[in-house]
Every structure is written in structure tokens, then in C-alpha cells.
Design a protein around this motif. Structure first.
Motif, short mmCIF file in Angstrom:
data_model
loop_
_atom_site.label_atom_id
_atom_site.label_comp_id
_atom_site.label_asym_id
_atom_site.label_seq_id
_atom_site.Cartn_x
_atom_site.Cartn_y
_atom_site.Cartn_z
N THR A 287 0.83 -1.20 0.00
CA THR A 287 0.00 0.00 0.00
C THR A 287 0.86 1.25 0.00
OG1 THR A 287 -1.69 -1.21 1.24
CG2 THR A 287 -1.90 1.17 1.17
N TYR A 288 1.92 1.24 0.79
CA TYR A 288 2.87 2.36 0.83
C TYR A 288 3.39 2.68 -0.57
CZ TYR A 288 7.46 4.56 1.57
OH TYR A 288 8.57 5.38 1.50
N ARG A 289 3.68 1.67 -1.33
CA ARG A 289 4.24 1.89 -2.67
C ARG A 289 3.21 2.39 -3.66
NH1 ARG A 289 7.73 -3.76 -2.63
NH2 ARG A 289 9.61 -2.94 -1.59
N GLN A 290 1.93 2.06 -3.42
CA GLN A 290 0.89 2.41 -4.40
C GLN A 290 0.45 3.86 -4.33
OE1 GLN A 290 0.03 0.09 -6.81
NE2 GLN A 290 1.72 -0.92 -5.71
N ILE A 291 0.44 4.46 -3.13
CA ILE A 291 -0.02 5.85 -3.05
C ILE A 291 1.02 6.77 -3.67
CG2 ILE A 291 -1.34 5.31 -0.97
CD1 ILE A 291 0.67 7.05 0.59
N THR A 292 0.58 7.90 -4.16
CA THR A 292 1.45 8.78 -4.94
C THR A 292 1.96 9.99 -4.16
OG1 THR A 292 -0.50 9.94 -5.80
CG2 THR A 292 0.36 8.10 -7.10
N SER A 293 1.77 10.01 -2.87
CA SER A 293 2.22 11.13 -2.06
C SER A 293 3.74 11.28 -2.10
CB SER A 293 1.77 10.95 -0.60
OG SER A 293 2.32 11.97 0.21
N ASP A 294 4.19 12.52 -2.21
CA ASP A 294 5.63 12.80 -2.14
C ASP A 294 6.13 12.74 -0.70
OD1 ASP A 294 5.85 13.20 -4.89
OD2 ASP A 294 5.31 15.33 -4.72
N GLU A 295 5.21 12.84 0.25
CA GLU A 295 5.58 12.82 1.67
C GLU A 295 4.93 11.61 2.32
OE1 GLU A 295 6.13 17.12 3.33
OE2 GLU A 295 4.27 17.08 2.19
N LYS A 296 5.70 10.56 2.44
CA LYS A 296 5.20 9.35 3.07
C LYS A 296 6.35 8.65 3.78
CE LYS A 296 5.55 6.67 -1.27
NZ LYS A 296 4.81 5.82 -2.23
N GLU A 297 5.99 7.94 4.86
CA GLU A 297 6.99 7.22 5.65
C GLU A 297 6.46 5.83 5.97
OE1 GLU A 297 8.95 11.01 8.11
OE2 GLU A 297 7.91 9.41 9.20
N PHE A 298 7.41 4.90 6.16
CA PHE A 298 7.08 3.52 6.51
C PHE A 298 7.89 3.14 7.73
CE2 PHE A 298 7.80 -1.04 6.44
CZ PHE A 298 6.56 -1.56 6.10
N HIS A 299 7.20 2.75 8.81
CA HIS A 299 7.87 2.41 10.06
C HIS A 299 7.51 0.98 10.45
CE1 HIS A 299 9.21 6.54 10.99
NE2 HIS A 299 8.07 6.91 10.41
N LEU A 300 8.53 0.14 10.59
CA LEU A 300 8.36 -1.25 10.98
C LEU A 300 8.85 -1.41 12.42
CD1 LEU A 300 7.68 -4.20 10.10
CD2 LEU A 300 10.10 -4.41 9.44
N PHE A 301 7.96 -1.89 13.30
CA PHE A 301 8.28 -1.98 14.72
C PHE A 301 8.55 -3.43 15.12
CE2 PHE A 301 6.03 1.98 14.25
CZ PHE A 301 6.79 2.85 15.03
N GLY A 302 9.78 -3.68 15.57
CA GLY A 302 10.18 -5.01 15.99
C GLY A 302 11.65 -5.03 16.35
N ARG A 303 12.07 -6.15 16.87
CA ARG A 303 13.46 -6.27 17.32
C ARG A 303 14.45 -6.06 16.19
NH1 ARG A 303 13.82 -8.05 22.46
NH2 ARG A 303 12.02 -9.13 23.38
N VAL A 304 14.06 -6.39 14.96
CA VAL A 304 14.96 -6.22 13.83
C VAL A 304 15.39 -4.77 13.66
CG1 VAL A 304 13.13 -5.88 12.12
CG2 VAL A 304 15.34 -6.85 11.40
N ASN A 305 14.56 -3.85 14.13
CA ASN A 305 14.88 -2.43 14.04
C ASN A 305 15.25 -1.83 15.40
OD1 ASN A 305 14.65 -2.08 11.28
ND2 ASN A 305 12.44 -1.75 11.36
N GLY A 306 15.65 -2.68 16.33
CA GLY A 306 16.15 -2.19 17.60
C GLY A 306 15.10 -1.91 18.65
N HIS A 307 13.85 -2.30 18.41
CA HIS A 307 12.80 -2.07 19.40
C HIS A 307 12.83 -3.17 20.46
CE1 HIS A 307 11.13 0.07 15.74
NE2 HIS A 307 11.27 1.04 16.65
N LYS A 308 12.16 -2.94 21.56
CA LYS A 308 12.25 -3.84 22.69
C LYS A 308 11.46 -5.13 22.50
CE LYS A 308 13.17 -0.22 26.10
NZ LYS A 308 12.68 0.47 27.33
N ALA A 309 10.54 -5.15 21.54
CA ALA A 309 9.72 -6.35 21.31
C ALA A 309 9.27 -6.38 19.87
CB ALA A 309 8.51 -6.35 22.24
N ASN A 310 8.79 -7.53 19.44
CA ASN A 310 8.14 -7.64 18.14
C ASN A 310 6.67 -7.25 18.30
OD1 ASN A 310 10.37 -8.57 16.59
ND2 ASN A 310 10.13 -10.59 17.50
N TYR A 311 6.19 -6.41 17.42
CA TYR A 311 4.85 -5.86 17.54
C TYR A 311 3.86 -6.63 16.69
CZ TYR A 311 6.49 -1.67 20.01
OH TYR A 311 7.01 -0.80 20.95
#
Length: 354
Positions: A287-311
Motif C-alpha cells: 500500500t505504501y508503494r501504491q499511493i502517490t504522495s511525495d511525503e510518506k513514511e514507513f515504520h516497521l516496529f520489531g526487534r529487527v529495528n532495535g525495538h524492545k519487542a516484536n509488535y
């Protein structure tokens, strides 16, 4: 429609109001379950005028009498629930509704009301799961919604369901018939009574909604007791249809909401957990890739990105570490888009009612 306002003590003039919208089978209490997992209070304390919305069929919005009665099975005996029950007995109403009804009627009604009350021209929309699906559907088809939305935070929002499905999701699809019969007889929220007592039962249904290792036991009990709502037959048919066909469409199949994603150019922030079994990271990335906004962010929450738990699915809002790890990301995103002094008040068209 029920709206609960969290008006800040010191309202910042450079901030647009924020509307929070819950997901399937939930209500507005989801955003304010406990002081430690209350995005509504967190944003209000940061100076935002926050409005938490319950879509039709969810407390305290209009809902079938049976839905209100079944709240008692969750041991939800607070005064507001009792008052709601009394009103439902006075006005017996049985209803069915679909996600299309939320898109066509509830979203524009809520937006128009909040903007009228706050005398502002745009609002931020934060939607969790179905609460984000309805915004994607509205942004892709309604010019008024596009004019009234400042930014959109899509928290664990699925628009597609890639196969093979996760085991909990596959079980849900396989049991569609039984779920439909059970919902008609005892209600889709019937398991909430057990959850209100015992908390996380580590059932396939529980694993669809959260990672038990990343949510406090008392929060799980509160979720079952105060947040769980009945799923309408139309909602169930439409959403399981999305899982079967891999695409979110209207109930009658005439509108493919995935096809309208390329019409969406609003600033959008995507949040998803690494072990979300409902809105999988791959589906959200699509979905992130399909929208055409110039201002968009994608945040993945889990240990792989240094967070304290997998969400998991709900964890991004009510997880054990959400206040410390997720809420600041949302606040930083909103602060990036202050209200401009030269923004003029839009002339809003009356919301469509049904």
C-alpha cells in the motif's frame, strides 16, 4: 456517531485537530484504555485537540439492541453502558452495515462535525486497521475528504492480503461459515467474556490481534471488557472477501479500493509490526508503494529495528512499549505539518446522512 473529545489545556494555534478511528470489532475506548496506553491523552497533552470516533455499530454510536445487551457478557457494567442500554430499549433498532457505509457516510460526517466544532479547515486522521481502511477508501473517491485531511497515519492497515495467509488468518477464513452462524446465535464478541476474565488465551484469534509477549495482561482484559463490539454480517462478508480475493473491494464488488490508491497524494505515515498476522508488513509495504504522495513514511516496529519487542496488530497502539517507541513517531510526524497561518476556512458541504 459517538465522538469523545480530549481538549488540551493549552491548545496550540499551529495544530490541526486529530481524529482517531478504531478497527473492526472495536470502539473508541481503544485509544484510551489506560493512562500508559492512551494515544488520545498523549496527543492532547502535546497540544492537539483530539477527537476519538466510534463508527456506526460501535459504542456509544447507534448499534443494534443485541449488541448493547451482549456487552453484559463482558462484565461491562459501567454507568455509560447502562445508560446506553436504556436508550436502546426505548428505541429498538436492528441493523446491518458494511465497511462501505463507514466510507460513504461515517467518515464525511465525522470530519464535517469536528471541523465545524473546531472552526478549522483540515484534520489529521489516525486510523488503526479498519479505521485506516475507511480513510483509504474515502481519500480515493471523495474530493471533500481530500480537501479536509491534513495528514493520515495508517496504523496496521491492510488493503490487500497476500497468500499464503498466516495460520491465524487462514483459520479465520476456513471458519467463515461457523463464525457467521456463531455471530448470529451468540454474537461475534462472545469470546470477550472469557478474555475479560482470563486475558490472553493464546488462541488463533488472539494471535491475529496482538503479540501476547508485548501487551500487559490487564490491558488484554480491559480490551475484552470495554472495547470489543459485534461484527455486522456485512462487515464480516466484506473483510473476509478481501482476504479470499487478496484485495479490498466494496461489498457488491463494484468498487476496487486498491485501484484507487494511486489517486491518494496526502502525506501518509505507515506503521506496522513485524509479527502482525492481519496487516502483514508485506501487505502494508504494498500500500505504501501504491499511493502517490511525495511525503510518506514507513515504520516497521520489531526487534529487527532495535525495538524492545516484536509488535503485533494492536501492539502498535496498546503494546507494552508503544508509548515509548511508537507514540513519539506519531507525534513527530504530526508536528512536521503545522497549521499554516494563511490557510483559509473551507466551505464544507453538509455531510450525507442515511
Amino acid at each position: 456517531l459517538g465522538l469523545r473529545r480530549y481538549e488540551p489545556q493549552n491548545l496550540a494555534q499551529d495544530k490541526n485537530p486529530v481524529i482517531l478511528c478504531h478497527g473492526l470489532s472495536y470502539n473508541l475506548v481503544f485509544w484510551d484504555l489506560h493512562k500508559d496506553v492512551s494515544l488520545a491523552q498523549y496527543l492532547s497533552q502535546a497540544g492537539y485537540d483530539v477527537w476519538s470516533l466510534s463508527l456506526r455499530g460501535a459504542f456509544p454510536s447507534t448499534q443494534p439492541l443485541a449488541s448493547a445487551i451482549r456487552k453484559l457478557s463482558h462484565f461491562n457494567l459501567d454507568g455509560v453502558t447502562q445508560s446506553t442500554l436504556e436508550q436502546r430499549f426505548k428505541h429498538l433498532k436492528l441493523a446491518n452495515w458494511s465497511v462501505d457505509d463507514h466510507i460513504q457516510y461515517d467518515v464525511p460526517a465525522a470530519l464535517s462535525f469536528v471541523l465545524e466544532q473546531t472552526e478549522q479547515e483540515r484534520a489529521h486522521w489516525i486510523g488503526h486497521s479498519m479505521g485506516g481502511m475507511v480513510m483509504f477508501g474515502s481519500l480515493g473517491r471523495d474530493p471533500n475528504t481530500n480537501a479536509q485531511i491534513k495528514t493520515f497515519v495508517a496504523a496496521a492497515v491492510p488493503l490487500v492480503a497476500f497468500h499464503p495467509l498466516s495460520d491465524p488468518m487462514q483459520l479465520l477464513v476456513d471458519a467463515e461459515g461457523a463464525i457467521g452462524v456463531g455471530s448470529a446465535l451468540v454474537g461475534s464478541s462472545a469470546p470477550g467474556g472469557w478474555g475479560a476474565i482470563f486475558g490472553d488465551l493464546d488462541s488463533p484469534t488472539d494471535r491475529l490481534f496482538f503479540n501476547g509477549a508485548n501487551i500487559e495482561p490487564d490491558i488484554v482484559k480491559a480490551l475484552n471488557q470495554r472495547v470489543l463490539e459485534e461484527i455486522a454480517p456485512g462487515q464480516l462478508k466484506q473483510l473476509i472477501g478481501m482476504v479470499r480475493t487478496e484485495r479490498f473491494t466494496s461489498l457488491d464488488g463494484q468498487v476496487d479500493y486498491v485501484d484507487t490508491l494511486n489517486q491518494i497524494n496526502k502525506p501518509t505515515c505507515f506503521l506496522v509490526g513485524t509479527v502482525d498476522n492481519m496487516a502483514t508488513p508485506g501487505a502494508v509495504r504494498f500500500t505504501y508503494r501504491q499511493i502517490t504522495s511525495d511525503e510518506k513514511e514507513f515504520h516497521l516496529f520489531g526487534r529487527v529495528n532495535g525495538h524492545k519487542a516484536n509488535y503485533g496488530h494492536d501492539d502498535v497502539i496498546i503494546g507494552r512499549h508503544a508509548r515509548a517507541e511508537v507514540y513519539p513517531v506519531i507525534l513527530e510526524w504530526l508536528n512536521r505539518f503545522p497549521r499554516k497561518p494563511d490557510e483559509s476556512r473551507l466551505l464544507l458541504q453538509p455531510a450525507k446522512l442515511e
